[in-house]
Design an enzyme around this catalytic site. Sequence first.
Site, short mmCIF file in Angstrom:
data_model
loop_
_atom_site.label_atom_id
_atom_site.label_comp_id
_atom_site.label_asym_id
_atom_site.label_seq_id
_atom_site.Cartn_x
_atom_site.Cartn_y
_atom_site.Cartn_z
N GLU A 27 34.39 32.09 36.83
CA GLU A 27 35.41 32.11 37.88
C GLU A 27 36.78 31.82 37.27
O GLU A 27 36.91 30.90 36.46
CB GLU A 27 35.04 31.06 38.93
CG GLU A 27 35.35 31.48 40.33
CD GLU A 27 34.52 32.67 40.80
OE1 GLU A 27 34.99 33.83 40.65
OE2 GLU A 27 33.41 32.46 41.31
N ASP A 30 38.72 36.12 34.56
CA ASP A 30 38.99 37.56 34.31
C ASP A 30 40.45 37.82 33.96
O ASP A 30 40.74 38.68 33.11
CB ASP A 30 38.49 38.47 35.45
CG ASP A 30 39.13 38.25 36.80
OD1 ASP A 30 39.89 37.26 36.97
OD2 ASP A 30 38.89 39.08 37.71
N SER A 119 35.79 42.09 49.85
CA SER A 119 35.86 43.16 50.84
C SER A 119 37.00 44.12 50.48
O SER A 119 36.88 45.33 50.72
CB SER A 119 36.07 42.59 52.24
OG SER A 119 37.23 41.80 52.29
N SER A 120 38.07 43.62 49.89
CA SER A 120 39.18 44.53 49.56
C SER A 120 38.80 45.46 48.41
O SER A 120 39.10 46.65 48.45
CB SER A 120 40.47 43.77 49.27
OG SER A 120 40.30 42.85 48.24
N GLU A 152 45.50 46.72 44.36
CA GLU A 152 45.49 45.34 44.87
C GLU A 152 46.74 44.57 44.40
O GLU A 152 47.37 43.86 45.16
CB GLU A 152 44.21 44.65 44.37
CG GLU A 152 44.03 43.26 44.86
CD GLU A 152 42.95 43.15 45.94
OE1 GLU A 152 42.17 44.10 46.11
OE2 GLU A 152 42.93 42.09 46.58
N ASP A 164 36.45 42.09 40.40
CA ASP A 164 35.94 42.53 41.70
C ASP A 164 35.78 44.05 41.75
O ASP A 164 34.79 44.57 42.25
CB ASP A 164 36.90 42.11 42.82
CG ASP A 164 37.14 40.61 42.82
OD1 ASP A 164 36.40 39.89 42.12
OD2 ASP A 164 38.07 40.17 43.52
N TYR A 213 46.47 31.21 43.89
CA TYR A 213 45.87 32.07 42.87
C TYR A 213 46.92 32.52 41.86
O TYR A 213 46.75 32.38 40.66
CB TYR A 213 45.25 33.29 43.56
CG TYR A 213 44.54 34.22 42.62
CD1 TYR A 213 43.18 34.07 42.36
CD2 TYR A 213 45.22 35.25 41.96
CE1 TYR A 213 42.53 34.92 41.50
CE2 TYR A 213 44.57 36.10 41.10
CZ TYR A 213 43.22 35.93 40.87
OH TYR A 213 42.58 36.77 40.00
C1 GLA Z 1 39.52 36.83 43.01
C2 GLA Z 1 40.17 37.88 42.11
C3 GLA Z 1 39.33 38.10 40.85
C4 GLA Z 1 39.00 36.78 40.16
C5 GLA Z 1 38.47 35.75 41.16
C6 GLA Z 1 38.32 34.37 40.56
O1 GLA Z 1 38.30 37.31 43.49
O2 GLA Z 1 40.32 39.09 42.79
O3 GLA Z 1 40.01 38.97 39.98
O4 GLA Z 1 40.11 36.29 39.46
O5 GLA Z 1 39.32 35.62 42.30
O6 GLA Z 1 37.34 34.38 39.58
#
Ligand code: GLA
Length: 358
Positions: A27, A30, A119-120, A152, A164, A213
Amino acid sequence: MSRFEDVYHAAPEAEASAPGRVNLLGEHTDYNDGFVLPIAIPQQTRVAMRRSGAAHFALHAADLGQTVTFTLAQPPAEQFASYVYGCLVLAQAQSPDVQIAPLEIHVSSDVPIGVGLSSSAALEVATLRCLRQLLALPMDDVQIARIAQRAEIDYAGVRCGIMDQMASSLADTSRALLLDTRTLERRFVPLPPDSRVLVLDSGISRSLAGSAYNQRRAECEQAAKLLGVGSLRDVAQVAQLAALPELLQRRARHVVTENARVLQAVDCTEAGAFGELMNASHASLRDDYEVSTPGLDALVALLQAQPGVFGARLTGAGFGGACVALCRAGAEQEVAVAVLDAYRQAGGTGRQLVPSED
Ligand code: GLA
């Protein structure tokens, strides 16, 4: 719920779908060029299209019962429509020889929205798959994931990594996808023997997820810069972080230890060891990365205390949304009922998402 025919009074020319995903481990790695281990969930988003010959694109969201119109030069104001719009604009830029003329588009989904199950990404990937089929666009599944990620970032304002969209485009529900987000090298990894994935929604809305984020991402970039590396992926040992200011040290420590956990997990031959890594991931997300909430911690603790659970953690960006647990095969329902019951007694309003109850 409406079908394409109900809304547009004609059959669609192309139809496609794409799944949501749940991340088992890796988590917030990425966007640091690191490793992730998602698996697709059974819930899907479906997109159908037909060339309309009209002056505007029409997009109907069956779940909202809402139709939005726009042109490629004039973006829609609605958030759900901006994901589709972004994909159309970027696909047009990628294939200048093909003209993407106005379409009738119908979207329906059973991927839970806003809980960290992508979902996106499912909407973006299903849109691009449908467009590829309709116009025979030369895009492979990795290109679809890349365009979806760009949509996105550019049209929803979240500087997300590529997990994702790669998961939605390439993963399936039977095994996890180990992905190196730097090279996009990947391989499928079976779940540990006799284990199943359980996903529960904490019922806590992820109001901070977008802004915090982007802030975490900026902190990681700052840490990498101070360390003189291209990204935190290039830090092999926690000891190398000693020179960083305290806050950045904790952020970077999460990333470095989380990458190591993913690589350890894919070699786990038993579920107990895999589960321990999930538990350690949650602690790291809570203490070092600070993306958990008291409610998520409570739900995860309830899961971890169940005899049929090997390990549990928050999943996705954090600040609310879903938790994932690895359970003994056959124990999922019993665990879900016991945990949701205790969670409700403590004042929470959770629900079971995977396995889906319907
Ligand atoms: C969201 C982002 C991903 C990733 C996760 C955290 O889902 O879209 O790219 O960074 O958070 O692991």
